[in-house]
Design an enzyme around this catalytic site. Structure first.
Site, PDB file in Angstrom:
ATOM      1  CE  LYS A  88      12.881  59.843  18.194  1.00  0.00           C
ATOM      2  NZ  LYS A  88      11.877  60.625  18.895  1.00  0.00           N
ATOM      3  NE  ARG A 105      18.334  64.159  25.348  1.00  0.00           N
ATOM      4  CZ  ARG A 105      19.000  64.280  24.199  1.00  0.00           C
ATOM      5  NH1 ARG A 105      18.359  64.622  23.101  1.00  0.00           N
ATOM      6  NH2 ARG A 105      20.293  64.038  24.144  1.00  0.00           N
ATOM      7  NE  ARG A 109      15.232  68.945  21.676  1.00  0.00           N
ATOM      8  CZ  ARG A 109      14.979  68.088  20.708  1.00  0.00           C
ATOM      9  NH1 ARG A 109      14.244  67.042  20.944  1.00  0.00           N
ATOM     10  NH2 ARG A 109      15.449  68.277  19.520  1.00  0.00           N
ATOM     11  CG  PHE A 145      19.086  58.062  25.943  1.00  0.00           C
ATOM     12  CD1 PHE A 145      19.873  59.137  25.604  1.00  0.00           C
ATOM     13  CD2 PHE A 145      17.709  58.230  26.080  1.00  0.00           C
ATOM     14  CE1 PHE A 145      19.309  60.380  25.407  1.00  0.00           C
ATOM     15  CE2 PHE A 145      17.130  59.479  25.886  1.00  0.00           C
ATOM     16  CZ  PHE A 145      17.941  60.561  25.549  1.00  0.00           C
TER      17      PHE A 145
HETATM   18  P1  AMP Z   1      12.946  64.110  17.863  1.00  0.00           P
HETATM   19  O1  AMP Z   1      12.440  64.849  19.061  1.00  0.00           O
HETATM   20  O2  AMP Z   1      11.895  63.427  17.082  1.00  0.00           O
HETATM   21  O3  AMP Z   1      13.897  64.942  17.049  1.00  0.00           O
HETATM   22  O4  AMP Z   1      13.854  62.905  18.392  1.00  0.00           O
HETATM   23  C1  AMP Z   1      14.941  63.102  19.237  1.00  0.00           C
HETATM   24  C2  AMP Z   1      14.507  62.965  20.686  1.00  0.00           C
HETATM   25  O5  AMP Z   1      14.150  61.627  20.973  1.00  0.00           O
HETATM   26  C3  AMP Z   1      15.616  63.229  21.677  1.00  0.00           C
HETATM   27  O6  AMP Z   1      15.794  64.601  21.885  1.00  0.00           O
HETATM   28  C4  AMP Z   1      15.120  62.534  22.926  1.00  0.00           C
HETATM   29  O7  AMP Z   1      14.307  63.412  23.678  1.00  0.00           O
HETATM   30  C5  AMP Z   1      14.221  61.441  22.383  1.00  0.00           C
HETATM   31  N1  AMP Z   1      14.699  60.075  22.654  1.00  0.00           N
HETATM   32  C6  AMP Z   1      13.891  59.064  23.056  1.00  0.00           C
HETATM   33  N2  AMP Z   1      14.574  57.933  23.207  1.00  0.00           N
HETATM   34  C7  AMP Z   1      15.872  58.198  22.906  1.00  0.00           C
HETATM   35  C8  AMP Z   1      17.065  57.418  22.881  1.00  0.00           C
HETATM   36  N3  AMP Z   1      17.054  56.117  23.183  1.00  0.00           N
HETATM   37  N4  AMP Z   1      18.221  58.028  22.520  1.00  0.00           N
HETATM   38  C9  AMP Z   1      18.229  59.344  22.200  1.00  0.00           C
HETATM   39  N5  AMP Z   1      17.132  60.142  22.212  1.00  0.00           N
HETATM   40  C10 AMP Z   1      15.956  59.572  22.557  1.00  0.00           C
END
Ligand code: AMP
Length: 584
Positions: free
Chosen positions: A257, A262, A277, A347
């Protein structure tokens, strides 16, 4: 439809606060609208003049709007400024101050029965289109012309629309509810509209198609190059073990992650558009990503999903999010691009050469992604591990933390793991370091091995293999791999610290399964105090194995300190760990 009718509906909207009433008012308006004006009605209701991703800018600062009001009212600009201070809202100023409609601006609009929605749209388009020197004056005159024709209530909402101060408490969801209620008989049908909206990001288009062709048209809406689609989102779970229960497939793809931004990239030959995003066009902010997508994506057309991460090329390490944010700027983009390189970690791929891949499973999409990316140190695909075992998920998670990443995203490999735009389902589950709640007690464990490090840790160990002591068997049984919690100097010093205990093969008293065999073995000498989050059953560790061969492992272990005063036999025993496990 006359803009007056819409303005009256807006006035009603302002008076009510219940969702149901708002939906009713809007549904009534939608039913009266023509298919060619309903899109504008949606935008105006949301305080926009076009689909938000289109970045339409009217270029009318408060000052220019005040000039327009001054022109239309024949009052001095200072009067308008005073009134703005008094009333606190330019819409109200326009409502009260312009008294006499006059004929000075008649040439701008050929109007007989009052302003229609189409007239407003034409006027706004003229304002948007005028650019370059002298454009402020042109914009000012166009608005003045509209204001001089409009009735007070129309003036109020026109000015609020232009100054982006429409506030009815109506959001996209209410508009979609009202559309469903107007054309499909009930707001219960909203999810069908929402699914299409997530693909085209244009609520006006949804309304237009719905008005014209009902659901038949809506079903035909698909992803389109250079139009952003809402990204798929990741769910969270409160307990680590829930990942396996919720993810809907025995095989889990655990991806790194990344902590960046994004970015959805659309490639059509040599044209590349990037969306954030929030679906805003960020193409100009990342000329390097544009170039790398053009160069290293091997298909003519593609829609890609990934994370832009600030990156240290020399050291091959990622920087945290804050560093990337310095790239969010309009000016000096090139200079910042050089100072803060960005690596685009992909990804997903959602579209490939004329074909949507949304209804393909994650494994199929990943295969497509691997095929089309020419990997290098500026564009790559997310690192991942495929497993059906939670311990391995945990292990990969620890490795990610060691490499300064935020955590992992676990992805379902089920045949139904489609790309679901805008949806937050359990096909993607995120697990971040702050989720791990902590055990109250620490464990004193004996280090019997180490794994070589990668990336930032290439000159030291990635993690240490830790054991508990079983006095009955006089054996050291494995409990966890420990890689987090070390300070940088401590980390650097690890090989030095263990050098004198290095041995060529597994220590005689150690019980280690093949799946966790370390790169280096040590004589069991060094005791370390470790804090963990949870004790769980595990098929890969030997501590307190039961009759089915499952041991107990410690999840999310963190280094607290060395315990030089303890001998290996003083370490926490496997029985103590078993008791802690049953008491949890
Ligand atoms: P969060 O922002 O904490 O809700 O986590 C989701 C976000 O992690 C996604 O919107 C992506 O921007 C980010 N992300 C980073 N690496 C990945 C991955 N391998 N697959 C999907 N999302 C990822």
């Amino acid at each position: 439809m006359l803009f007056k009718d819409l303005s009256e509906a807006f006035e009603e909207l302002e008076k009510v606060s219940s969702q149901t009433e708002m939906i009713k008012i809007l549904a009534d308006i939608f039913k009266q609208a023509d298919e060619d004006e309903i899109d504008k009605i949606c935008y105006y209701t949301l305080g926009e003049t076009a689909a938000s991703y289109k970045k339409v800018t009217l270029g009318m600062a408060e000052k220019i709007v005040q000039q327009s009001i001054s022109l239309a009212s024949n009052l001095d600009i200072d009067v308008i400024k005073d009134e703005t201070n008094n009333l606190g809202d330019l819409g109200e100023v326009a409502f009260t101050i312009i008294e006499n409609n006059d004929n000075r601006f008649k040439t701008f609009f050929d109007i007989e029965n009052g302003l229609t929605i189409q007239d407003i749209d034409n006027g706004l388009n003229k304002i948007t289109m005028s650019s370059g020197s002298g454009s402020a004056e042109v914009k000012q005159k166009i608005l003045a012309a509209m204001l001089s024709i409009a009735s007070p209530i129309e003036r109020k909402y026109l000015v609020r629309l232009i100054t982006r101060t429409m506030e009815f408490g109506v959001g996209e969801a209410t508009v979609l509810n009202a559309l469903a209620s107007a054309f499909l008989g009930s707001k219960k049908e909203k999810p069908k509209l929402e699914a299409a909206y997530n693909l085209c990001s244009d609520i006006g288009l949804i309304a237009h198609v719905l008005d014209k062709e009902r659901l038949t048209g809506i079903k035909k809406i698909n992803i389109t190059l250079h139009i952003p689609m809402k990204p798929m989102l990741a769910q969270r779970v409160s307990k680590f073990s829930e990942i396996k229960q919720k993810i809907n497939s025995s095989l889990i793809a655990v991806e790194e992650k990344y902590d960046g931004e994004r970015i959805e990239a659309h490639k059509d030959g040599q044209t590349v558009t990037l969306f954030s995003r929030r679906l805003t066009d960020v193409t100009t902010q990342y000329p390097d990503i544009v170039e790398n997508v053009k160069r290293y994506i091997k298909t003519e057309q593609a829609i890609l999903d990934g994370e832009a991460v600030a990156y240290n090329v020399k050291e091959d390490v990622f920087y945290p999010f804050q560093k990337l944010m310095q790239r969010r700027r309009k000016y000096n983009v090139e200079e910042y691009m050089k100072n803060i390189p960005v690596k685009y970690m992909l990804f997903d791929v959602i579209y490939r050469d004329g074909q949507s891949l949304m209804k393909k499973s994650y494994p199929e999409r990943r295969k497509n992604l691997e095929e089309i990316v020419e990997k290098n140190n500026l564009i790559n695909v997310a690192n991942r591990r495929l497993t059906d075992n939670l311990d391995e998920v945990d292990e990969f998670f620890q490795e990610c933390l060691n490499n300064n990443l935020e955590g992992v995203v676990c992805k379902s490999c089920s045949p139904r793991s489609y790309y679901q735009a805008g949806a937050r389902k359990y096909y993607w589950i995120k697990w971040k370091k702050d989720y791990a709640s902590e055990l109250r007690d620490t464990l004193d464990l004996v280090v019997i091995g180490a794994y070589s490090g990668r990336g930032r840790r290439r000159n030291t160990y990635g993690s240490l293999l830790c054991t508990a002591y079983n006095p009955e068997k006089d054996a050291f049984q494995t409990v966890c791999k420990l890689g987090t919690g070390f300070s940088d100097p401590e980390l650097e010093n690890l090989p030095q610290k263990f050098r004198q205990f290095l041995i060529n093969s597994k220590p005689a008293r150690a019980e280690v399964l093949k799946t966790v065999e370390p790169t280096y073995y040590f004589t069991p000498k060094i005791v370390v105090e470790v804090l963990g989050a949870e004790l769980t059953k595990s098929p890969i560790h030997t501590c307190a194995q039961d009759e089915t061969g499952k041991g107990i492992s410690l999840r999310f272990p963190r280094f607290i300190r060395w315990r030089p005063e303890k001998s290996p036999e003083d370490a926490t025993t496997t029985t103590e760990i078993l008791n802690m496990y049953t008491e949890q």
